[in-house]
Design a protein around this motif. Structure first.
Motif, short mmCIF file in Angstrom:
data_model
loop_
_atom_site.label_atom_id
_atom_site.label_comp_id
_atom_site.label_asym_id
_atom_site.label_seq_id
_atom_site.Cartn_x
_atom_site.Cartn_y
_atom_site.Cartn_z
N GLN A 1 0.66 -1.28 0.09
CA GLN A 1 -0.06 0.05 -0.06
C GLN A 1 0.71 1.16 0.08
N ARG A 2 2.02 1.32 0.80
CA ARG A 2 2.94 2.30 1.27
C ARG A 2 3.56 2.02 -0.42
N LEU A 3 3.94 1.50 -1.05
CA LEU A 3 4.96 1.56 -1.89
C LEU A 3 4.29 2.10 -3.45
N ILE A 4 2.96 1.40 -3.48
CA ILE A 4 2.23 1.77 -4.37
C ILE A 4 1.49 3.18 -4.14
N VAL A 5 1.62 3.87 -3.63
CA VAL A 5 0.41 4.76 -2.48
C VAL A 5 1.89 6.03 -3.17
N ASN B 1 1.84 7.10 -6.55
CA ASN B 1 0.98 7.79 -7.00
C ASN B 1 -0.19 7.15 -7.82
N ALA B 2 0.52 6.51 -7.62
CA ALA B 2 -1.24 5.52 -7.84
C ALA B 2 -2.20 4.41 -7.25
N GLU B 3 -2.80 3.69 -6.86
CA GLU B 3 -3.94 3.45 -6.25
C GLU B 3 -4.26 1.82 -6.17
N VAL B 4 -4.16 1.37 -4.86
CA VAL B 4 -4.35 0.03 -4.75
C VAL B 4 -6.24 -0.04 -5.05
N VAL B 5 -6.83 -0.57 -5.45
CA VAL B 5 -7.94 -0.76 -5.32
C VAL B 5 -8.23 -1.64 -5.04
N GLY C 1 -3.74 2.82 -12.50
CA GLY C 1 -2.78 4.81 -12.11
C GLY C 1 -2.61 4.14 -13.83
N GLU C 2 -2.07 5.40 -14.05
CA GLU C 2 -1.49 6.50 -15.29
C GLU C 2 -0.05 5.11 -15.62
N LEU C 3 0.17 5.09 -16.41
CA LEU C 3 1.00 4.19 -17.10
C LEU C 3 2.59 4.49 -16.58
N ASP C 4 2.88 6.09 -16.60
CA ASP C 4 4.02 6.30 -15.84
C ASP C 4 4.55 6.39 -14.31
N ASN C 5 3.32 6.18 -13.82
CA ASN C 5 3.35 5.92 -12.17
C ASN C 5 3.12 4.40 -11.91
N VAL D 1 10.31 0.40 -8.09
CA VAL D 1 10.14 0.04 -6.59
C VAL D 1 9.58 -1.26 -5.55
N ILE D 2 8.82 -1.40 -5.66
CA ILE D 2 8.68 -2.95 -5.72
C ILE D 2 9.35 -4.34 -6.11
N GLU D 3 9.89 -4.13 -7.14
CA GLU D 3 10.86 -5.30 -7.35
C GLU D 3 12.29 -5.05 -6.84
#
Length: 124
Positions: free
Chosen positions: A31-35, A38-42, A66-70, A77-79
């Motif tokens: 959640q922290r990494l995605i947000v 600027n992407a959203e965890v659905v 989220g948008e492609l760039d985000n 950052v996840i990987e």
């Protein structure tokens, strides 16, 4: 085998004392990494923890938007972060934007479904 050979008690593994705590920790991290990008965890769903060659393997099924760039930044950052988190079964589809006064809708966001996998040393 590679995980076993390089097993060290440092930041590359999750360090929870139980599978339930590890799953909650995994969910908060994602959640922290995605947000932060600027992407959203659905949606998130914890999958069954299983033992895999001396490690407890925890998986989290996630849908992000989220948008492609985000999305690309979030993947990075996840990987590349710690503890190690691996992406599997990644699929995406475009979400159409709203039609504005007769103009064709633009593709503004992507919905991404994936499994995120983390490991922690198995405690016998």
């Amino acid at each position: 085998d590679h995980l076993k050979r390089t097993h060290t008690p440092d930041a590359q593994y999750r360090h929870s004392t139980s599978a339930a705590l590890a799953a909650a920790e995994h969910q908060r991290l994602v959640q922290r990494l995605i947000v932060s990008k600027n992407a959203e965890v659905v949606r998130t769903q914890n999958l069954t923890t299983r033992q895999d060659e001396g490690f407890d393997r925890g998986a989290l099924k996630v849908r992000i938007r989220g948008e492609l760039d985000n999305i690309i930044q979030a993947f990075y950052v996840i990987e590349t972060g710690e503890p190690f988190v691996f992406m599997d079964k990644v699929s995406g589809r475009a979400s159409r934007g709203r039609r504005v006064r007769g103009q064709a809708p633009t593709l503004q966001t992507l919905d991404i479904d994936m499994e995120l996998i983390g490991y922690m040393p198995h405690s016998s």
